[in-house]
Design an enzyme around this catalytic site. Sequence first.
Site, PDB file in Angstrom:
ATOM      1  N   THR A 163       5.917   2.846  12.769  1.00  0.00           N
ATOM      2  CA  THR A 163       4.529   3.156  13.111  1.00  0.00           C
ATOM      3  C   THR A 163       4.432   3.817  14.484  1.00  0.00           C
ATOM      4  N   ASP A 164       3.333   4.521  14.711  1.00  0.00           N
ATOM      5  CA  ASP A 164       3.097   5.094  16.048  1.00  0.00           C
ATOM      6  C   ASP A 164       2.698   4.009  17.054  1.00  0.00           C
ATOM      7  N   GLU A 165       2.377   2.802  16.556  1.00  0.00           N
ATOM      8  CA  GLU A 165       1.882   1.748  17.457  1.00  0.00           C
ATOM      9  C   GLU A 165       2.966   1.263  18.428  1.00  0.00           C
ATOM     10  N   LYS A 211       7.657  -4.272  15.254  1.00  0.00           N
ATOM     11  CA  LYS A 211       8.116  -2.991  14.689  1.00  0.00           C
ATOM     12  C   LYS A 211       9.006  -2.259  15.698  1.00  0.00           C
ATOM     13  N   ARG A 220     -11.113  -6.833  19.346  1.00  0.00           N
ATOM     14  CA  ARG A 220      -9.771  -7.368  19.076  1.00  0.00           C
ATOM     15  C   ARG A 220      -9.078  -7.612  20.420  1.00  0.00           C
ATOM     16  N   GLY A 270      -6.412  -7.356  23.156  1.00  0.00           N
ATOM     17  CA  GLY A 270      -5.392  -6.342  23.482  1.00  0.00           C
ATOM     18  C   GLY A 270      -5.539  -5.048  22.690  1.00  0.00           C
ATOM     19  N   ALA A 286       7.139  -5.251   5.294  1.00  0.00           N
ATOM     20  CA  ALA A 286       6.780  -5.743   6.629  1.00  0.00           C
ATOM     21  C   ALA A 286       5.498  -6.549   6.533  1.00  0.00           C
ATOM     22  N   TYR A 315       2.414  -7.378  16.224  1.00  0.00           N
ATOM     23  CA  TYR A 315       2.836  -6.460  15.146  1.00  0.00           C
ATOM     24  C   TYR A 315       3.645  -5.303  15.713  1.00  0.00           C
ATOM     25  N   ASP A 355      13.002 -11.839  -0.992  1.00  0.00           N
ATOM     26  CA  ASP A 355      12.510 -11.830   0.385  1.00  0.00           C
ATOM     27  C   ASP A 355      13.587 -11.180   1.261  1.00  0.00           C
ATOM     28  N   LEU A 371      -9.177  -1.231   8.086  1.00  0.00           N
ATOM     29  CA  LEU A 371     -10.524  -0.693   8.346  1.00  0.00           C
ATOM     30  C   LEU A 371     -11.173  -0.004   7.139  1.00  0.00           C
ATOM     31  N   PHE A 396       0.820  -1.218   0.000  1.00  0.00           N
ATOM     32  CA  PHE A 396       0.000   0.000   0.000  1.00  0.00           C
ATOM     33  C   PHE A 396       0.859   1.275   0.000  1.00  0.00           C
ATOM     34  N   ILE A 397       1.626   1.502   1.059  1.00  0.00           N
ATOM     35  CA  ILE A 397       2.346   2.780   1.144  1.00  0.00           C
ATOM     36  C   ILE A 397       3.519   2.803   0.178  1.00  0.00           C
ATOM     37  N   ARG A 417      -8.093   6.347  16.202  1.00  0.00           N
ATOM     38  CA  ARG A 417      -6.894   6.304  15.375  1.00  0.00           C
ATOM     39  C   ARG A 417      -6.712   7.694  14.767  1.00  0.00           C
TER      40      ARG A 417
HETATM   41  P1  NAD Z   1       1.439  -3.644   3.225  1.00  0.00           P
HETATM   42  O1  NAD Z   1       1.119  -4.846   4.016  1.00  0.00           O
HETATM   43  O2  NAD Z   1       0.399  -3.053   2.339  1.00  0.00           O
HETATM   44  O3  NAD Z   1       2.711  -3.924   2.290  1.00  0.00           O
HETATM   45  C1  NAD Z   1       3.812  -4.655   2.732  1.00  0.00           C
HETATM   46  C2  NAD Z   1       4.657  -5.034   1.519  1.00  0.00           C
HETATM   47  O4  NAD Z   1       5.833  -5.720   2.010  1.00  0.00           O
HETATM   48  C3  NAD Z   1       3.960  -5.983   0.555  1.00  0.00           C
HETATM   49  O5  NAD Z   1       4.172  -5.561  -0.772  1.00  0.00           O
HETATM   50  C4  NAD Z   1       4.630  -7.333   0.809  1.00  0.00           C
HETATM   51  O6  NAD Z   1       4.671  -8.169  -0.333  1.00  0.00           O
HETATM   52  C5  NAD Z   1       6.029  -6.894   1.229  1.00  0.00           C
HETATM   53  N1  NAD Z   1       6.682  -7.899   2.089  1.00  0.00           N
HETATM   54  C6  NAD Z   1       6.163  -8.530   3.185  1.00  0.00           C
HETATM   55  N2  NAD Z   1       7.053  -9.410   3.666  1.00  0.00           N
HETATM   56  C7  NAD Z   1       8.155  -9.317   2.888  1.00  0.00           C
HETATM   57  C8  NAD Z   1       9.411  -9.961   2.916  1.00  0.00           C
HETATM   58  N3  NAD Z   1       9.714 -10.888   3.823  1.00  0.00           N
HETATM   59  N4  NAD Z   1      10.334  -9.619   1.965  1.00  0.00           N
HETATM   60  C9  NAD Z   1      10.047  -8.679   1.035  1.00  0.00           C
HETATM   61  N5  NAD Z   1       8.860  -8.042   0.953  1.00  0.00           N
HETATM   62  C10 NAD Z   1       7.927  -8.366   1.880  1.00  0.00           C
HETATM   63  O7  NAD Z   1       1.978  -2.571   4.270  1.00  0.00           O
HETATM   64  P2  NAD Z   1       1.800  -0.983   4.293  1.00  0.00           P
HETATM   65  O8  NAD Z   1       0.529  -0.635   4.964  1.00  0.00           O
HETATM   66  O9  NAD Z   1       2.121  -0.444   2.944  1.00  0.00           O
HETATM   67  O10 NAD Z   1       2.972  -0.606   5.309  1.00  0.00           O
HETATM   68  C11 NAD Z   1       4.289  -0.376   4.833  1.00  0.00           C
HETATM   69  C12 NAD Z   1       5.189  -0.032   6.011  1.00  0.00           C
HETATM   70  O11 NAD Z   1       4.706   1.122   6.678  1.00  0.00           O
HETATM   71  C13 NAD Z   1       5.253  -1.133   7.089  1.00  0.00           C
HETATM   72  O12 NAD Z   1       6.588  -1.211   7.530  1.00  0.00           O
HETATM   73  C14 NAD Z   1       4.328  -0.634   8.174  1.00  0.00           C
HETATM   74  O13 NAD Z   1       4.745  -1.114   9.443  1.00  0.00           O
HETATM   75  C15 NAD Z   1       4.517   0.864   8.054  1.00  0.00           C
HETATM   76  N6  NAD Z   1       3.375   1.689   8.499  1.00  0.00           N
HETATM   77  C16 NAD Z   1       2.118   1.439   8.016  1.00  0.00           C
HETATM   78  C17 NAD Z   1       1.057   2.258   8.386  1.00  0.00           C
HETATM   79  C18 NAD Z   1      -0.334   2.037   7.833  1.00  0.00           C
HETATM   80  O14 NAD Z   1      -1.271   2.700   8.274  1.00  0.00           O
HETATM   81  N7  NAD Z   1      -0.528   1.169   6.866  1.00  0.00           N
HETATM   82  C19 NAD Z   1       1.273   3.323   9.271  1.00  0.00           C
HETATM   83  C20 NAD Z   1       2.577   3.549   9.754  1.00  0.00           C
HETATM   84  C21 NAD Z   1       3.623   2.725   9.342  1.00  0.00           C
HETATM   85  P1  TYD Z   2      -6.631  -1.348  11.208  1.00  0.00           P
HETATM   86  O1  TYD Z   2      -7.007  -0.713   9.906  1.00  0.00           O
HETATM   87  O2  TYD Z   2      -6.450  -2.828  11.268  1.00  0.00           O
HETATM   88  O3  TYD Z   2      -5.319  -0.580  11.700  1.00  0.00           O
HETATM   89  P2  TYD Z   2      -4.554  -0.660  13.138  1.00  0.00           P
HETATM   90  O4  TYD Z   2      -5.097  -1.775  13.929  1.00  0.00           O
HETATM   91  O5  TYD Z   2      -3.140  -0.895  12.734  1.00  0.00           O
HETATM   92  O6  TYD Z   2      -4.772   0.683  13.769  1.00  0.00           O
HETATM   93  O7  TYD Z   2      -7.734  -0.968  12.286  1.00  0.00           O
HETATM   94  C1  TYD Z   2      -8.055   0.388  12.562  1.00  0.00           C
HETATM   95  C2  TYD Z   2      -9.055   0.387  13.704  1.00  0.00           C
HETATM   96  O8  TYD Z   2     -10.279  -0.185  13.236  1.00  0.00           O
HETATM   97  C3  TYD Z   2      -8.623  -0.447  14.904  1.00  0.00           C
HETATM   98  O9  TYD Z   2      -9.048   0.211  16.096  1.00  0.00           O
HETATM   99  C4  TYD Z   2      -9.407  -1.758  14.736  1.00  0.00           C
HETATM  100  C5  TYD Z   2     -10.665  -1.320  14.027  1.00  0.00           C
HETATM  101  N1  TYD Z   2     -11.276  -2.318  13.109  1.00  0.00           N
HETATM  102  C6  TYD Z   2     -12.630  -2.647  13.240  1.00  0.00           C
HETATM  103  O10 TYD Z   2     -13.355  -2.117  14.121  1.00  0.00           O
HETATM  104  N2  TYD Z   2     -13.149  -3.562  12.390  1.00  0.00           N
HETATM  105  C7  TYD Z   2     -12.412  -4.166  11.414  1.00  0.00           C
HETATM  106  O11 TYD Z   2     -12.946  -5.035  10.666  1.00  0.00           O
HETATM  107  C8  TYD Z   2     -11.028  -3.804  11.275  1.00  0.00           C
HETATM  108  C9  TYD Z   2     -10.160  -4.433  10.243  1.00  0.00           C
HETATM  109  C10 TYD Z   2     -10.509  -2.863  12.157  1.00  0.00           C
END
Ligand code: NAD
Ligand code: TYD
Length: 359
Positions: A136-138, A166, A297, A299, A85, A162, A61, A202, A12-13, A226
């Site tokens: 992440t902020d988590e 991180k 969920r 925790g 990740a 998770y 990988d 979500l 995604f990102i 969030r």
């Molecule tokens: P995502 O799950 O959409 O994408 C992860 C990508 O990593 C995928 O393309 C997957 O194929 C690749 N990948 C997974 N395991 C791998 C491995 N062993 N070797 C090589 N590639 C591998 O994740 P995202 O939401 O795009 O998040 C990207 C990064 O940003 C992560 O590190 C996540 O912790 C961080 N992040 C995400 C968010 C969010 O809201 N999504 C917020 C803050 C930080």
């Molecule tokens: P998510 O998108 O999984 O991100 P994160 O857990 O990393 O913050 O979830 C965002 C929020 O939405 C989180 O508080 C859990 C909640 N959630 C639901 O209520 N229902 C759902 O089906 C999902 C996937 C998440």
Amino acid sequence: MRTYLVTGGAGFIGSNFIYYMFRKYGNDIRIINVDALTYAGNLANLDGVKDRKNYTFLRADIRNKDAIEKIFKENNVDIVVHFAAESHVDRSITDPEVFVETNVVGTAVLLNAAKAVWEKDDGTFKEGKRFLHVSTDEVYGSLSDPKDYFYETTPYDPHSPYSASKASADLIVKAYVDTYHFPACITNCSNNYGPYQFPEKLIPLMINNALAGKKLPVYGDGRNVRDWLYVDDHCKGIDMVIEKGRLGEKYNIGGHNERENIQIVKTIISTLREILPEDDPRRNNVSEDLITYVEDRKGHDRRYAIAPDKISSELGWLPDTKFEDGIRLTVKWYLEHKAWMENITSGDYQEYYRRQYSV
Ligand code: NAD
Ligand code: TYD
């Protein structure tokens, strides 16, 4: 010409970041996207750049030491932007081990491979090399006092497998900085939303379910908070930290946009009803009657909220996209990319959904 090695660029990102960088720098940079293509990686996300001469995809990988070392030896990498990740909290609760393997061990493999080619004989590092670890902020845990925010100085207190993985990766990066003066920075960003997000998270999950007239599963009382940031604003922050961030520092990224989950779900419903044409049959499906409160969920962190003071004052970062605009853009994008969603939700996703939501 600078060479960026982006890990996880098919996610995604990462895919949004690759588009952002080509929009900004065009042919002045080269990007190598290293991705294992797990369930979350999708090369169709990169259709818009795949034919560029300054873009290369390498399937590898990050846990595979030999493969990663070879990539670093064969390419003169200047900047590593490390997104790869396992990223979904719910999956980390049912299957934690792969989170440790990819997020912790994979990060160590990358750091070591970069160090091997960037370090000079005298133990210092070549000019212009940077490792940006995307986190992440988590890692900071959960806030209970509504006036509290996460600062860069907030102690780490992760709860889910998770966030623990991180946090561990962040500490390994910090260890490289402290021990070797390795040229790294860390960014800790809040929840992102926007195009190409996998519908286990979500916002895309709710959009997809609402369009299909399926239940909208809200965990617990729906009042967990969030702090949502449009993905391009995150990409802008990462680019700024690479360009101007102080080596060895960490920067929080977030736009002061806290919302309860239930608010998000209701906003998605009203936005869909506003955008969908009157004669679109899916419009009849979309209503608040679909909202279903389900078991919480395990925790479940109550509230995340970022204080972005450091990146704003030091680097001048501010978000460009207001939530009201970002969510409209996002909903519109999913409506216009029906085939993308159908493709991604066929096959394994069905099985995941049945397991996760007991349906
Ligand atoms: P995502 O799950 O959409 O994408 C992860 C990508 O990593 C995928 O393309 C997957 O194929 C690749 N990948 C997974 N395991 C791998 C491995 N062993 N070797 C090589 N590639 C591998 O994740 P995202 O939401 O795009 O998040 C990207 C990064 O940003 C992560 O590190 C996540 O912790 C961080 N992040 C995400 C968010 C969010 O809201 N999504 C917020 C803050 C930080
Ligand atoms: P998510 O998108 O999984 O991100 P994160 O857990 O990393 O913050 O979830 C965002 C929020 O939405 C989180 O508080 C859990 C909640 N959630 C639901 O209520 N229902 C759902 O089906 C999902 C996937 C998440």
